[in-house]
Write a protein that holds these residues in place. Structure first.
Motif, PDB file in Angstrom:
ATOM      1  N   GLU A  61      16.027   0.557   0.149  1.00  0.00           N
ATOM      2  CA  GLU A  61      14.869   0.124   0.929  1.00  0.00           C
ATOM      3  C   GLU A  61      15.139   0.094   2.439  1.00  0.00           C
ATOM      4  O   GLU A  61      14.254  -0.233   3.219  1.00  0.00           O
TER       5      GLU A  61
ATOM      6  N   HIS B  51      16.076   2.105   5.919  1.00  0.00           N
ATOM      7  CA  HIS B  51      16.075   3.419   6.564  1.00  0.00           C
ATOM      8  C   HIS B  51      17.078   3.386   7.710  1.00  0.00           C
ATOM      9  O   HIS B  51      16.949   2.579   8.636  1.00  0.00           O
TER      10      HIS B  51
ATOM     11  N   ALA C 272       7.076   0.924  12.873  1.00  0.00           N
ATOM     12  CA  ALA C 272       7.138   0.818  11.408  1.00  0.00           C
ATOM     13  C   ALA C 272       6.266  -0.301  10.873  1.00  0.00           C
ATOM     14  O   ALA C 272       6.147  -0.454   9.649  1.00  0.00           O
TER      15      ALA C 272
ATOM     16  N   ILE D 233      12.182  -1.396   4.757  1.00  0.00           N
ATOM     17  CA  ILE D 233      10.803  -1.104   4.339  1.00  0.00           C
ATOM     18  C   ILE D 233      10.796  -0.998   2.818  1.00  0.00           C
ATOM     19  O   ILE D 233      11.100   0.068   2.261  1.00  0.00           O
TER      20      ILE D 233
ATOM     21  N   GLY E 134       9.699  -0.437  -0.977  1.00  0.00           N
ATOM     22  CA  GLY E 134       8.765   0.535  -1.544  1.00  0.00           C
ATOM     23  C   GLY E 134       9.135   1.953  -1.176  1.00  0.00           C
ATOM     24  O   GLY E 134      10.228   2.237  -0.703  1.00  0.00           O
ATOM     25  N   LYS E 135       8.192   2.847  -1.371  1.00  0.00           N
ATOM     26  CA  LYS E 135       8.454   4.277  -1.193  1.00  0.00           C
ATOM     27  C   LYS E 135       7.883   4.840   0.098  1.00  0.00           C
ATOM     28  O   LYS E 135       7.763   6.050   0.258  1.00  0.00           O
ATOM     29  N   VAL E 136       7.528   3.937   1.015  1.00  0.00           N
ATOM     30  CA  VAL E 136       6.958   4.403   2.280  1.00  0.00           C
ATOM     31  C   VAL E 136       8.020   5.127   3.100  1.00  0.00           C
ATOM     32  O   VAL E 136       9.120   4.617   3.289  1.00  0.00           O
ATOM     33  N   ASP E 137       7.688   6.330   3.552  1.00  0.00           N
ATOM     34  CA  ASP E 137       8.588   7.105   4.410  1.00  0.00           C
ATOM     35  C   ASP E 137       7.850   7.453   5.693  1.00  0.00           C
ATOM     36  O   ASP E 137       7.145   8.461   5.772  1.00  0.00           O
ATOM     37  N   PRO E 138       7.991   6.618   6.733  1.00  0.00           N
ATOM     38  CA  PRO E 138       7.312   6.920   7.997  1.00  0.00           C
ATOM     39  C   PRO E 138       7.773   8.259   8.565  1.00  0.00           C
ATOM     40  O   PRO E 138       8.891   8.709   8.307  1.00  0.00           O
TER      41      PRO E 138
END
Length: 350
Positions: free
Chosen positions: A44, A46, A68, A95, A97-101
């Protein structure tokens, strides 16, 4: 209140005769952080590898947190980097979850994204193998004298904290003393900065006094550190075995980072350190009250992979220092340098 004006710390090789400028251009002071691990590609957090210009690490972290849309506490770093220069450092952003900014959208005239990876753990302060420096000295006078010092500097210099640790004119140390006298400091970041400045100021004083009075001669009761480790033991006497290990670099002399507890040294070394710290009871007692842990730090700093070359009138230096060490401690033994960016900052303040 005690006078906390920063003194001229003792030189190991004597005051240099050469003069020079640093940071006349941002590219003249480059720093690359070296991670001790490879990002694992999942998790989680980055990990962002960013090149920054004209930004402090705190300013960069605020920009990343806003981008972000995460709380500031979810952005961390391994080390603080100065505003002036070109620095390439790592930040981690939590972050879930699977959020990839699209981190590339951070790019502007001050920020360049070099890499982004997922990782399973937060990046913590001090989690660095070291820092690689590439620095240009300009306007050098007495080149022969400077050249003669290059080989000596590579053997070791006083492991002083750099002037940037203390704020403009040593103001962070004065703020620490005021805080210890009852002034409320609600900002946790500022409180941490003031505590670090107080400990660093005391450490530098002990190192400077030690070198001025004893040079690098060991004292009975020295707390010595194992090479490549923060572990230490007390050398009650300097027998042939311990002296041999010191000469070989297997063990290293240290000085105290005062706090809540004894200095860890004994005998003659402890008596010397206690005497040097006595005039600064305001700071030592304040650190005890703040429950800051006592620690030790190496007396000398030995730059690794040290090399240099001339490019017209610029002397380029390249070397690697461990986490927490200051490149300016190496430079001050080479030349009496002026920092172009610091002078510009002072003129803006005045």
């Amino acid at each position: 209140m005690t006078d906390y004006t920063l003194p001229q710390w003792h030189y190991l090789l004597g005051e240099p005769s050469s003069e020079a400028w640093i940071r006349r251009e941002p590219e003249h002071f480059q720093v690359d952080e070296m991670l001790p691990f490879t990002p694992d590609g999942a998790g989680e957090h980055h990990l962002l590898h960013i090149e920054k210009r004209d930004l402090t690490t705190h300013q960069l972290a605020k920009i990343v947190a806003k981008f972000a849309d995460v709380p500031a506490r979810d952005v961390s770093w391994a080390g603080l980097k100065d505003r002036h220069g070109v620095t390439r450092q790592w930040l981690s952003v939590r972050i879930p979850g699977k959020v990839d900014p699209d981190w590339a959208q951070l790019n502007d005239r001050y920020i360049t994204l070099l890499a982004a990876h997922r990782h399973g753990r937060k990046l913590r302060t001090g989690a660095l193998l070291g820092n690689r420096f590439k620095i240009a000295l300009s306007g050098v006078t007495d080149r022969d004298a400077l050249e003669a010092r290059l080989a000596e500097v590579s053997k070791g210099v006083p492991n002083y904290y750099g002037e940037q640790r203390f704020g403009h004119g040593g103001n962070n140390v004065r703020r620490a003393a005021e805080m210890f006298s009852g002034r409320k400091v609600k900002d946790r970041n500022k409180r941490s900065i003031y505590l670090s400045a107080a400990r660093s100021f005391l450490f530098n004083h002990v190192v400077s006094a030690r070198l001025a009075q004893h040079g690098v001669t060991p004292l009975a009761g020295d707390a010595v550190m194992l090479h490549g480790s923060n572990s230490f033991f007390v050398a009650e006497q300097w027998d042939a075995e311990n002296l041999g290990r010191l000469l070989q670099g297997d063990i290293e002399l240290s000085a105290p980072l005062p706090g809540d507890g004894d200095l860890r040294s004994q005998g003659v070394a402890n008596a010397f350190e206690t005497e040097v710290l006595a005039p600064f009871a305001e700071l030592t007692e304040g650190l005890k009250g703040a429950r800051v842990d006592v620690d030790r730090r190496r007396l000398l700093l030995k730059p690794e992979q040290f090399r240099h070359h001339w490019e017209d009138d610029l002397l380029w230096l390249e070397f690697v220092l461990p986490s927490g060490a200051f490149a300016t401690s190496v430079l001050r033994e080479l030349a009496r340098y002026q920092d172009a960016q610091a002078i510009e900052l002072r003129s803006e303040i005045e």
